[in-house]
Design an enzyme around this catalytic site. Sequence first.
Site, PDB file in Angstrom:
ATOM      1  N   ASN A  44     -16.105  43.625  -8.727  1.00 18.16           N
ATOM      2  CA  ASN A  44     -17.787  43.603  -8.680  1.00 18.16           C
ATOM      3  C   ASN A  44     -18.028  42.122  -9.198  1.00 18.16           C
ATOM      4  O   ASN A  44     -19.133  42.053  -9.145  1.00 18.16           O
ATOM      5  CB  ASN A  44     -18.258  44.664  -9.632  1.00 18.16           C
ATOM      6  CG  ASN A  44     -18.165  44.182 -11.066  1.00 18.16           C
ATOM      7  OD1 ASN A  44     -17.107  43.633 -11.447  1.00 18.16           O
ATOM      8  ND2 ASN A  44     -19.135  45.031 -11.868  1.00 18.16           N
ATOM      9  N   GLY A  45     -17.047  41.406  -9.482  1.00 18.58           N
ATOM     10  CA  GLY A  45     -17.371  39.926  -9.839  1.00 18.58           C
ATOM     11  C   GLY A  45     -17.208  39.533 -11.125  1.00 18.58           C
ATOM     12  O   GLY A  45     -17.272  38.424 -11.714  1.00 18.58           O
ATOM     13  N   HIS A 137     -27.079  13.144 -15.482  1.00 18.28           N
ATOM     14  CA  HIS A 137     -28.017  12.630 -14.627  1.00 18.28           C
ATOM     15  C   HIS A 137     -29.074  11.869 -14.895  1.00 18.28           C
ATOM     16  O   HIS A 137     -29.379  10.715 -14.410  1.00 18.28           O
ATOM     17  CB  HIS A 137     -28.500  13.651 -13.660  1.00 18.28           C
ATOM     18  CG  HIS A 137     -29.567  13.426 -12.377  1.00 18.28           C
ATOM     19  ND1 HIS A 137     -29.006  12.787 -11.147  1.00 18.28           N
ATOM     20  CD2 HIS A 137     -30.793  13.802 -12.120  1.00 18.28           C
ATOM     21  CE1 HIS A 137     -29.628  12.639 -10.353  1.00 18.28           C
ATOM     22  NE2 HIS A 137     -30.872  13.181 -10.997  1.00 18.28           N
ATOM     23  N   LYS A 201     -37.558   4.134  -1.641  1.00 19.34           N
ATOM     24  CA  LYS A 201     -37.434   5.103  -1.052  1.00 19.34           C
ATOM     25  C   LYS A 201     -38.809   6.100  -1.606  1.00 19.34           C
ATOM     26  O   LYS A 201     -39.365   6.239  -2.431  1.00 19.34           O
ATOM     27  CB  LYS A 201     -36.109   5.893  -1.158  1.00 19.34           C
ATOM     28  CG  LYS A 201     -35.918   6.557  -2.579  1.00 19.34           C
ATOM     29  CD  LYS A 201     -34.636   7.277  -2.661  1.00 19.34           C
ATOM     30  CE  LYS A 201     -34.542   7.970  -4.193  1.00 19.34           C
ATOM     31  NZ  LYS A 201     -33.128   8.604  -4.215  1.00 19.34           N
ATOM     32  N   THR A 237     -28.835  10.576   0.996  1.00 24.33           N
ATOM     33  CA  THR A 237     -29.476   9.454   0.447  1.00 24.33           C
ATOM     34  C   THR A 237     -28.713   8.177   0.590  1.00 24.33           C
ATOM     35  O   THR A 237     -29.171   7.017   0.860  1.00 24.33           O
ATOM     36  CB  THR A 237     -29.917   9.786  -1.146  1.00 24.33           C
ATOM     37  OG1 THR A 237     -30.538  10.739  -1.285  1.00 24.33           O
ATOM     38  CG2 THR A 237     -30.444   8.537  -1.887  1.00 24.33           C
TER      39      THR A 237
END
Length: 325
Positions: A44-45, A137, A201, A237
Amino acid sequence: MTWTVDNRKNLMLFSGRAHPELADTVASELGIKVTPQVARNFANGEIFVRFEESVRGSDAFVLQSCPAQLNEWVMEALIMIDALKRGSAKRISVILPFYPYARQDKKHRGREPISARLIADLMKTAGADRIITVDLHTDQIQGFFDGPVDHMHAQGQLAEYVREQYGTDNICVVSPDSGRVRVAEKWADALNGAPLAFIHKTRDPLVPNQVKSNRVVGEVEGRTCVLIDDMIDTGGTIAGAVKVLKDAGAGDVIIATTHGVFSDPAAERLANCGAKEVIATDTLPIPPEKRFANLTVLSIAPLLAQTIREVFENGSVTSLFNGSA
């Protein structure tokens, strides 16, 4: 009766199943072996993990990259951390070369999650004492984790490669948007004070992975442009930015990125966008179907191994970046 206690620290490296090749290379750099484990999925994962050696009192380092399917690998990392905590590891450091959900670091509109903070909370709750990651990021994600965060930078390796291959006489560093100009400034310093430019942008907040590039701000005509970004996902991008640079009269365009996510159709876009070379690191696995002729992949393993060594020996991680990390 006399008791003899061995108080020497014991470094142990553990690898998730997402990118075992990276863990093996890091282990080789450190002169150790990845700790053997049993890891499997139930029908089932559900994920099961058991380590085959005692971890009691160890300084444990869990390395897990998070490519697609990202959620499975995040869950596996959490289960590994829990197993180490319940096995009485003394300290658990989680190495996330690519921090999952890093793009969701703030609310753009109401009723949105801050998923990057949620990941930090999950790691802490599972039992992580420290996080080691590469090129977040945004830098403020470091503050989401209630504990030490070692934020490593691949810029040194990438910039050194560019310097060796292309020199610095006719280089221009280009940011793909105004938000990464600060990073571009560091690149410029590393390339002997190269001039800067950036792409103006616009992005539709309602449509993910779609950006319209407008124009270049800065002098790029006739120059070899190094177009930098922390990650490339679908490549839209960056491919658009290459076109804008070429239209502005740029010479060769070199793309440099830390995280090669390369979701479809990134490989096709990057191969055909007009860039002379795309340089990435192996923070994420890049399988053969995502590779293309002008792609160069640099190993992040030496940097991760140095970081692990400094953390284990209570040294200075900042010293790896000349005090500027």
